[in-house]
Scaffold this active site. Sequence first.
Site, PDB file in Angstrom:
ATOM      1  N   LYS A  62     -10.116  -5.923  -6.671  1.00 51.57           N
ATOM      2  CA  LYS A  62     -10.862  -4.717  -7.021  1.00 51.57           C
ATOM      3  C   LYS A  62      -9.927  -3.658  -7.565  1.00 51.57           C
ATOM      4  O   LYS A  62     -10.159  -3.071  -8.610  1.00 51.57           O
ATOM      5  CB  LYS A  62     -11.560  -4.151  -5.772  1.00 51.57           C
ATOM      6  N   LYS A  74       0.837  -1.204   0.000  1.00 51.88           N
ATOM      7  CA  LYS A  74       0.000   0.000   0.000  1.00 51.88           C
ATOM      8  C   LYS A  74       0.876   1.260   0.000  1.00 51.88           C
ATOM      9  O   LYS A  74       0.566   2.249  -0.668  1.00 51.88           O
ATOM     10  CB  LYS A  74      -0.926   0.008   1.217  1.00 51.88           C
ATOM     11  N   LYS A  79      -3.261 -12.013  -9.140  1.00 52.90           N
ATOM     12  CA  LYS A  79      -4.404 -11.995  -8.231  1.00 52.90           C
ATOM     13  C   LYS A  79      -5.574 -11.195  -8.778  1.00 52.90           C
ATOM     14  O   LYS A  79      -5.384 -10.091  -9.288  1.00 52.90           O
ATOM     15  CB  LYS A  79      -3.936 -11.367  -6.902  1.00 52.90           C
TER      16      LYS A  79
HETATM   17  P1  TYM Z   1     -10.498  -8.082   1.144  1.00 51.47           P
HETATM   18  O1  TYM Z   1     -11.682  -7.192   1.332  1.00 51.47           O
HETATM   19  O2  TYM Z   1      -9.395  -7.634   0.274  1.00 51.47           O
HETATM   20  O3  TYM Z   1     -10.970  -9.482   0.605  1.00 51.47           O
HETATM   21  C1  TYM Z   1     -12.000 -10.196   1.250  1.00 51.47           C
HETATM   22  C2  TYM Z   1     -11.739 -11.675   1.241  1.00 51.47           C
HETATM   23  O4  TYM Z   1     -11.583 -12.132  -0.098  1.00 51.47           O
HETATM   24  C3  TYM Z   1     -10.342 -12.811  -0.229  1.00 51.47           C
HETATM   25  N1  TYM Z   1      -9.798 -12.544  -1.554  1.00 51.47           N
HETATM   26  C4  TYM Z   1      -9.313 -13.501  -2.353  1.00 51.47           C
HETATM   27  N2  TYM Z   1      -9.199 -14.834  -2.191  1.00 51.47           N
HETATM   28  C5  TYM Z   1      -8.685 -15.536  -3.222  1.00 51.47           C
HETATM   29  N3  TYM Z   1      -8.271 -14.974  -4.376  1.00 51.47           N
HETATM   30  C6  TYM Z   1      -8.357 -13.636  -4.591  1.00 51.47           C
HETATM   31  N4  TYM Z   1      -7.959 -13.104  -5.724  1.00 51.47           N
HETATM   32  C7  TYM Z   1      -8.899 -12.837  -3.540  1.00 51.47           C
HETATM   33  N5  TYM Z   1      -9.121 -11.497  -3.402  1.00 51.47           N
HETATM   34  C8  TYM Z   1      -9.667 -11.350  -2.167  1.00 51.47           C
HETATM   35  C9  TYM Z   1      -9.450 -12.259   0.853  1.00 51.47           C
HETATM   36  O5  TYM Z   1      -8.433 -13.180   1.186  1.00 51.47           O
HETATM   37  C10 TYM Z   1     -10.424 -12.043   1.967  1.00 51.47           C
HETATM   38  O6  TYM Z   1     -10.625 -13.227   2.669  1.00 51.47           O
HETATM   39  N6  TYM Z   1      -8.260  -7.405   5.504  1.00 51.47           N
HETATM   40  C11 TYM Z   1      -9.323  -8.118   4.839  1.00 51.47           C
HETATM   41  C12 TYM Z   1     -10.690  -7.825   5.406  1.00 51.47           C
HETATM   42  C13 TYM Z   1     -10.775  -8.068   6.849  1.00 51.47           C
HETATM   43  C14 TYM Z   1     -10.901  -9.345   7.492  1.00 51.47           C
HETATM   44  C15 TYM Z   1     -10.934  -9.064   8.882  1.00 51.47           C
HETATM   45  C16 TYM Z   1     -10.967 -10.650   7.033  1.00 51.47           C
HETATM   46  C17 TYM Z   1     -10.736  -7.134   7.807  1.00 51.47           C
HETATM   47  N7  TYM Z   1     -10.835  -7.707   9.041  1.00 51.47           N
HETATM   48  C18 TYM Z   1     -11.037 -10.090   9.810  1.00 51.47           C
HETATM   49  C19 TYM Z   1     -11.090 -11.669   7.964  1.00 51.47           C
HETATM   50  C20 TYM Z   1     -11.113 -11.403   9.330  1.00 51.47           C
HETATM   51  C21 TYM Z   1      -9.302  -7.694   3.392  1.00 51.47           C
HETATM   52  O7  TYM Z   1      -8.836  -6.635   3.053  1.00 51.47           O
HETATM   53  O8  TYM Z   1      -9.927  -8.541   2.551  1.00 51.47           O
END
Ligand code: TYM
Length: 329
Positions: A197, A111, A194
């Site tokens: 978004k 980031k 990957k």
């Molecule tokens: P975020 O919002 O980027 O993504 C949400 C969930 O989707 C999964 N994910 C993927 N899995 C496989 N392949 C991909 N290309 C892919 N893109 C996204 C992420 O691994 C995630 O599980 N920090 C987290 C959000 C969060 C969270 C938490 C998750 C905040 N607090 C507590 C679990 C527990 C995040 O930014 O995910």
Amino acid sequence: MDTVLSGIRSTGNLHLGNYFGALRNFIRMQDENKCYFFIADIHSLTTHPDPKELHGNVKNVLVDYLAAGIDPEKSVIYIQSDVPEISELYLYLNMHAYMGELAKTSSFKEKARKQPENVNAGLLTYPTLMAADILIHNADKVPVGKDQEQHLEMTRKFARRFNNFYGVEYFKEPVAYNFGEQLIKIPGLDGSGKMGKSEGNAIYLADSPKEIEKKVKRALTDSGPTEPNSVKPDYIENLFTIMRVVSAPDVVQHYENKWNSCEMRYGDMKKQLAQDIINVTSPIRERILEIEKDDAYLRKVTQEGAEKARESAKKTIEAVRQIVGFKKF
Ligand code: TYM
């Protein structure tokens, strides 16, 4: 019975990566566990979203959750900012999180590279907020994609450190989890590692069949293998990786055979892949179109979810306040 928790940042609609990495696993766990699923709107502030757009983004994620099959009768669904106890726990955990370890986190480094004009303290302490999200309900299992593995390791470290410092056995050490399998990473269709978004390469659960066909058609390919059984370049392997999660095993095998015998016709494979993605997303999309109109339902779900989440969060905060030494006069 295990406590299961997961969350997704409210930065836009959900894509196939979110679905196969996190959401689908969570949905499969709803019947046998105590499940919490939340929308990480506080986390989204690290990238300074437009306040006029924030609520719409939260709504999109909420609607996608419900449409994908998270059932508010079985699971607690809530919005992070509705549960102030999370922010309080974040503050306490920050007292035991160190600059050096936070600055070394991959997500922070990435980031900081992407938004050098906005390397704020919230970005640095993103892993402590995430630990607070998880520890506030003392979760055992956290269904997430491969990209969150390091954050989970840090959550375990923070939990252990808290317990050791205060001489208690209070927090459990939660694990990153994928229903009976390895954690996964869904790749983008543009040859990148990957789907995401911010990468601009995502297929969304809300995309129309036409949009999906168009996106799959545009996926990077080449003129095909010339040597039997050759190793696939990454951008081709990516197509197969997506196919393995959406298509039947015999379909995948069919195209593996075509690859191995140098009879690959990407046009056919893409048509099949688009159709199999549409088979997964179209029932979800239909429900999205229904649910997004029903504001009364969304209000009910989020109010009840917030109440239930706070009930559990309050217990944790009361215990933590005692452990750190706060006492009433
Ligand atoms: P975020 O919002 O980027 O993504 C949400 C969930 O989707 C999964 N994910 C993927 N899995 C496989 N392949 C991909 N290309 C892919 N893109 C996204 C992420 O691994 C995630 O599980 N920090 C987290 C959000 C969060 C969270 C938490 C998750 C905040 N607090 C507590 C679990 C527990 C995040 O930014 O995910």
